[in-house]
Design a protein around this motif. Structure first.
Motif, PDB file in Angstrom:
ATOM      1  N   GLU A 114       0.835  -1.200   0.000  1.00 46.47           N
ATOM      2  CA  GLU A 114       0.000   0.000   0.000  1.00 46.47           C
ATOM      3  C   GLU A 114       0.871   1.251   0.000  1.00 46.47           C
ATOM      4  O   GLU A 114       1.912   1.299   0.655  1.00 46.47           O
ATOM      5  N   LEU A 115       0.433   2.277  -0.734  1.00 48.12           N
ATOM      6  CA  LEU A 115       1.127   3.554  -0.796  1.00 48.12           C
ATOM      7  C   LEU A 115       0.316   4.614  -0.058  1.00 48.12           C
ATOM      8  O   LEU A 115      -0.875   4.798  -0.323  1.00 48.12           O
ATOM      9  N   TRP A 116       0.967   5.301   0.877  1.00 49.85           N
ATOM     10  CA  TRP A 116       0.337   6.340   1.688  1.00 49.85           C
ATOM     11  C   TRP A 116       1.143   7.620   1.552  1.00 49.85           C
ATOM     12  O   TRP A 116       2.368   7.590   1.547  1.00 49.85           O
ATOM     13  N   SER A 117       0.465   8.763   1.464  1.00 52.69           N
ATOM     14  CA  SER A 117       1.123  10.036   1.192  1.00 52.69           C
ATOM     15  C   SER A 117       1.262  10.897   2.448  1.00 52.69           C
ATOM     16  O   SER A 117       0.316  11.038   3.239  1.00 52.69           O
ATOM     17  N   LEU A 118       2.460  11.494   2.596  1.00 57.61           N
ATOM     18  CA  LEU A 118       2.718  12.472   3.648  1.00 57.61           C
ATOM     19  C   LEU A 118       2.767  13.886   3.077  1.00 57.61           C
ATOM     20  O   LEU A 118       3.088  14.832   3.792  1.00 57.61           O
ATOM     21  N   ALA A 119       2.457  14.060   1.798  1.00 56.84           N
ATOM     22  CA  ALA A 119       2.748  15.294   1.076  1.00 56.84           C
ATOM     23  C   ALA A 119       1.881  16.476   1.499  1.00 56.84           C
ATOM     24  O   ALA A 119       2.341  17.623   1.451  1.00 56.84           O
ATOM     25  N   ASN A 120       0.649  16.253   1.903  1.00 55.61           N
ATOM     26  CA  ASN A 120      -0.272  17.356   2.225  1.00 55.61           C
ATOM     27  C   ASN A 120       0.058  17.913   3.603  1.00 55.61           C
ATOM     28  O   ASN A 120      -0.346  17.372   4.630  1.00 55.61           O
ATOM     29  N   LEU A 129      -2.858   6.469  -1.155  1.00 55.02           N
ATOM     30  CA  LEU A 129      -2.756   6.819  -2.560  1.00 55.02           C
ATOM     31  C   LEU A 129      -3.180   5.698  -3.490  1.00 55.02           C
ATOM     32  O   LEU A 129      -3.973   5.882  -4.412  1.00 55.02           O
ATOM     33  N   ASP A 130      -2.615   4.507  -3.257  1.00 54.03           N
ATOM     34  CA  ASP A 130      -2.773   3.439  -4.238  1.00 54.03           C
ATOM     35  C   ASP A 130      -2.324   2.123  -3.603  1.00 54.03           C
ATOM     36  O   ASP A 130      -1.832   2.091  -2.468  1.00 54.03           O
TER      37      ASP A 130
END
Length: 353
Positions: A114-120, A129-130
């Motif tokens: 699993e892909l998780w975003s820290l960008a925000n 994310l995906d």
């Protein structure tokens, strides 16, 4: 542990260790991923119910990478953002070209990543994310290494798969000499990688430049240690790399990749055999190539000089009825180690010797 006993243990630990930072997680974690200096990601590893995925800021002193003075005075970890996942988190990888603020999360007994975003930066939520569909056997935990634009994934079986970290499309595969259970992957340089079979200790070093098909083997070495479970670490990966392997019988072996037929060191450490629930962990210091650390045997983390077979430090700051699940050397501070335990404690400590 009684309240009075817990207070006594806390004061004793703080007096014994000059640099000791602590945080209590709701769920224990068996992965600690360093994102940037002073920022880490962890995930709960309970097999039932929801688990927390957390992005934490370390104490102010650990956010500095040089000789700067710590003027902020912060002594505690704090949560930057988080999320809930219905699975137990087994491992977290970070980075990748074009994925600098992305967590690649491997869940217990699951083949996909699993892909998780820290960008925000305006949100306190880690956003999913995906999912990278690996096609690996279901029911086995995926092991994945993120290196530049490449994701290398493997579990139990005859092969590992290569994916592009941005498109998540498979770009190649690697056929092993025989089926193995991957204990993980380590990059030795831009093209050469190492893995060890978790159940047999077989060591494989291979060159990824050959693309799809059988890898160009640099090393295929049977383990000389006895045991049913193995963990490994690569020592000085960019200069004269060596592979260190620890078995659940407490036997530590170090091989020079250039001289694969003879072990540099093979020593029985005389450690008590870990329980089946223990997470065997071996790590190497990025600052001092002769030093490795071991956990999974009792409630301590041990620091050793493998070349002299000398025990340098024993960290027993976690509570006595808890077992260390994971530890990792902090890349930006010499002799600093992060460790987690089965009671949910997360510690950062300095190995003074």
């Amino acid at each position: 542990m009684a309240v009075d006993d817990s207070d006594e243990w806390l004061f004793s630990s703080m007096n014994k260790y000059e640099d000791l930072y602590q945080y209590e997680l709701i769920q224990p974690t068996r992965t600690i991923a360093f994102v940037t200096p002073g920022e880490i990601a962890v995930g709960g590893c309970l097999s039932t119910g929801f688990n927390e995925l957390l992005f934490l800021s370390a104490p102010g002193h650990l956010r500095l990478t040089g000789d700067e003075q710590d003027l902020c005075g912060e002594r505690d970890f704090f949560v930057i953002k988080g999320a809930l996942t219905p699975h137990g988190v087994d491992h977290i990888e970070t980075g990748g070209v074009g994925r600098e603020r992305t967590l690649f999360v491997m869940n217990e007994a699951m083949a996909d990543v699993e892909l998780w975003s820290l960008a925000n930066e305006d949100s306190d939520v880690i956003e999913k994310l995906d999912t990278m569909k690996t096609g690996l056997p279901e029911g086995h935990t995926c092991r994945c290494l993120i290196h530049d634009k490449l994701a290398i994934c493997g579990s139990t079986g005859p092969q590992a798969l290569l994916f592009d970290v941005n498109s998540l499309v498979q770009v190649g595969s690697i056929e092993w000499p025989r089926p193995i259970t991957c204990a993980g992957f380590v990059a030795l340089d831009g093209e050469t990688f190492a893995t060890v079979c978790q159940s047999s200790g077989l060591q494989i070093v291979w060159d990824a430049r050959v693309g799809t098909g059988s890898p160009s083997l640099v090393l295929e070495q049977e383990s000389t240690s006895k045991g049913d479970r193995f963990a490994f670490a690569v020592i000085t990966p960019k200069e004269q790399p060596k592979i260190a392997v620890i078995s659940d019988k407490g036997q530590l072996t170090v091989f020079d990749i250039r001289q694969s037929k003879a072990a540099l060191e093979c020593v029985d450490l005389g450690l008590s055999e870990p329980t089946k629930e223990s997470n065997l962990c071996l790590q190497s210091s990025s600052h001092k190539p002769n030093q490795v650390s071991i956990s999974g045997f009792g409630h301590c983390v041990l620091v050793l000089d493998w070349s002299t077979q000398q025990q340098l430090f024993k960290y027993d700051g976690h509570e006595e009825d808890a077992t260390p699940l994971y530890h990792q050397w902090y890349p930006w501070k010499e002799d600093m180690i992060f460790s987690s335990s089965s009671d949910g404690s997360l510690h950062a400590w300095h190995a003074h010797f």
